[in-house]
Design a protein around this motif. Sequence first.
Motif, PDB file in Angstrom:
ATOM      1  N   HIS A 173       0.846  -1.197   0.000  1.00 28.69           N
ATOM      2  CA  HIS A 173       0.000   0.000   0.000  1.00 28.69           C
ATOM      3  C   HIS A 173       0.879   1.244   0.000  1.00 28.69           C
ATOM      4  CE1 HIS A 173      -3.102   2.854   0.676  1.00 28.69           C
ATOM      5  NE2 HIS A 173      -2.930   2.994   1.970  1.00 28.69           N
TER       6      HIS A 173
ATOM      7  N   CYS B 193       0.341  -7.206   4.548  1.00 28.04           N
ATOM      8  CA  CYS B 193       0.338  -5.895   3.894  1.00 28.04           C
ATOM      9  C   CYS B 193       1.517  -5.069   4.358  1.00 28.04           C
ATOM     10  CB  CYS B 193      -0.962  -5.157   4.215  1.00 28.04           C
ATOM     11  SG  CYS B 193      -1.042  -3.520   3.462  1.00 28.04           S
TER      12      CYS B 193
ATOM     13  N   LEU C 156      -7.712  -6.127   5.334  1.00 28.98           N
ATOM     14  CA  LEU C 156      -6.761  -7.210   5.032  1.00 28.98           C
ATOM     15  C   LEU C 156      -6.487  -8.051   6.279  1.00 28.98           C
ATOM     16  CD1 LEU C 156      -4.086  -5.721   2.598  1.00 28.98           C
ATOM     17  CD2 LEU C 156      -6.017  -7.227   2.095  1.00 28.98           C
TER      18      LEU C 156
ATOM     19  N   GLU D  96      -5.942  -1.635   5.591  1.00 30.23           N
ATOM     20  CA  GLU D  96      -5.165  -2.528   6.459  1.00 30.23           C
ATOM     21  C   GLU D  96      -6.080  -3.355   7.353  1.00 30.23           C
ATOM     22  OE1 GLU D  96      -0.981   0.029   6.767  1.00 30.23           O
ATOM     23  OE2 GLU D  96      -2.425   0.106   8.420  1.00 30.23           O
TER      24      GLU D  96
ATOM     25  N   THR E 289       3.102  -1.226   4.074  1.00 34.62           N
ATOM     26  CA  THR E 289       2.673   0.122   3.711  1.00 34.62           C
ATOM     27  C   THR E 289       3.834   1.107   3.749  1.00 34.62           C
ATOM     28  OG1 THR E 289       0.458  -0.240   4.620  1.00 34.62           O
ATOM     29  CG2 THR E 289       1.167   2.036   4.343  1.00 34.62           C
TER      30      THR E 289
END
Lengths: 362, 362
Positions: free
Chosen positions: A206, A235, A227, A224, A237
């Motif tokens: 992300h 994930c 997920l 987030e 980020t």
Amino acid sequence: MARRLNREAHPGRQVSQRAIGELAGVSQATVSLVLAGRKVNSEETRQRVLSAAKQLRYRPNLLVHGMQTGKSKMIGVMAPPYDYYWSRILYGIHDTLAQNDYVPITVWPSHNGRDVEASNGYETDELSQIHRLLDRRVDGVILWPPTASLFSDHVSEFSSRELPIVTVDHILPKNFQADSVGSDEADGGKLVADHLCKLGHRNIGHIAGPNVTSWGRLRRQSFEDALAEIPGTSCITYEAPAGHPTLATDQIRAMLTLPNRPTAIFAASDLLAKVVYRVAASLGISITKDLSIVGFSDDDFAAELVPPLTTVRQDAYRVGRRAAEIVIARGSESLGKRPLHEALPVELVVRSSTAALPRSVA
Amino acid sequence: MARRLNREAHPGRQVSQRAIGELAGVSQATVSLVLAGRKVNSEETRQRVLSAAKQLRYRPNLLVHGMQTGKSKMIGVMAPPYDYYWSRILYGIHDTLAQNDYVPITVWPSHNGRDVEASNGYETDELSQIHRLLDRRVDGVILWPPTASLFSDHVSEFSSRELPIVTVDHILPKNFQADSVGSDEADGGKLVADHLCKLGHRNIGHIAGPNVTSWGRLRRQSFEDALAEIPGTSCITYEAPAGHPTLATDQIRAMLTLPNRPTAIFAASDLLAKVVYRVAASLGISITKDLSIVGFSDDDFAAELVPPLTTVRQDAYRVGRRAAEIVIARGSESLGKRPLHEALPVELVVRSSTAALPRSVA
DNA sequence: TTGTAGGCGTTATCAC
DNA sequence: GTGATAACGCCTACAA
């Protein structure tokens, strides 16, 4: 007599009711009555007045009206330099204001101060923009966050005068008593998460919007969170720095050169997605074959990218309309006391930048 | 007494000089003098007044000032829905107005009337937009042609009131006494012709802008004239219909499927050039290898096209600045009597969409 | 039905 | 440094 009577002070002066009266052979008061539509006049006078008004191309003076009633019928709009998204919002604002006989006064952060280093220069500029609005006695303001949130002390110039404030895509602290309109960012983040997971992606990246923006935070959090509820997904980020999207180039390159590179990336805006395209190309990463990408906003260029970008569509035009409707309503006190915070629905637009995870990788 | 004295008519009322005087223990007249900066006051009073003003967050009321002087310090701007080019112009207008303590009131043709069939709906809408400006007593207007030229009868609403008018990229008939600012279209057309010829092209096509626009006519004429002076060249021109650039798809396809297809095309705008890219791609024509393309404007996307577009850069920001400078100057009568028509210089930006004619073809 | 006159809010200016 | 007043364009209570 303190000053000489000077009825012709302004040569190119506008025609007044007095002038109409002179032409029609009646008093100014009569003109006022006729034009106001009170049916207290003889049909003959009415016609004489009306035709004189037409002949002179009379137009009422709203400055005077504003002075008398305290309502200027003008709304201040503090906007950023336009991109596609914001121009749609402005369109909505303009339409709604026009329909209600309001007019926008738009101010931008000045170009000159744009590359300013000292934050001081910026602040001075913004404060003076606010004053330009205040001096015209606008009936309310519509603010855009990057212009407002960083300088919320200046916003008090409005709130302390109890001027209706509506922010777009941003929620101000409660004490400002400001309404807000935006999109359902949370739902957007969730839609993207679901979409990518259904395609089989598990290792997901992300590129978040700047943390100082509401949309940046909300999209990130909802994405987030969504997920996190799906087992087996991970994930990573990276946050884009505030300012121009291309400033995120380093973060994006870092993510794309990770040893365990994500198979899909959610960029927090279409502008950021475009940068991802560029960096991917420079690294020889094929979009869709090696990497899926999702954006947010559905800007005009989204469908023209190669491949066309899957993204979350916001109804910017309606956001603008609502913002304008709310400032106007606040002005007439027809709303409750508590600030309104509206989040308009968004929609996932699936195009060709997302694809199922190839089995080889899965 | 006709009506009861009512100093508190508007509850959320703004602070006046009277209020400052009360707080500072001086008369309103003194306040006026101090704030006007006349140095006729004792330093002590001065400070008392100034700090009272600050404490009350005093702001002068420009509505009143406008009513009294006949100068509202507001400029009407009639613009189209924004594209990149026009947003640059607006930026220039805003900056200049801000520097001179003016404020823009921007009106657009309303969205609702956009798909209108009856031209009547349109006209009514435009007229009412004009009146919204007039009623606020703007000190002048900046007009954009497609909003203005087709309805020049409505422009007389301004000119008959001797309101300063400045048009952008369009010259109004003399009787309107309107100034204009634009780019040196003629030079632009010539630059393109020279560039293409130097690269060896002889069989050249032109996708002209709509004939109803000044820029469409000027670019076409200068381009064709320049080519006519170069022996051995031939030029075929198709005119794009007014409206959205994609409406020109048919004309472009027709040109690209000509038995004797041009080796280079000058599109009258970057937007049109983009359509040429698309049609060429759909026909399997390779840009640069089979076809060179030149645009006009240097929009934001021009450098991002593949290949990057060779184009003529206009300084839209400066066009906006000049337009604003001129309306303001007209307001203070500091200009001569004759209308000004300025054409700002343009510049050829050579990128990769143009190449030398391959020998095989030559 | 129309005219007269005072007031709306704000500021600037003149005579004291 | 002050009080009084004109002025802007318009509205309205009241008198005619």
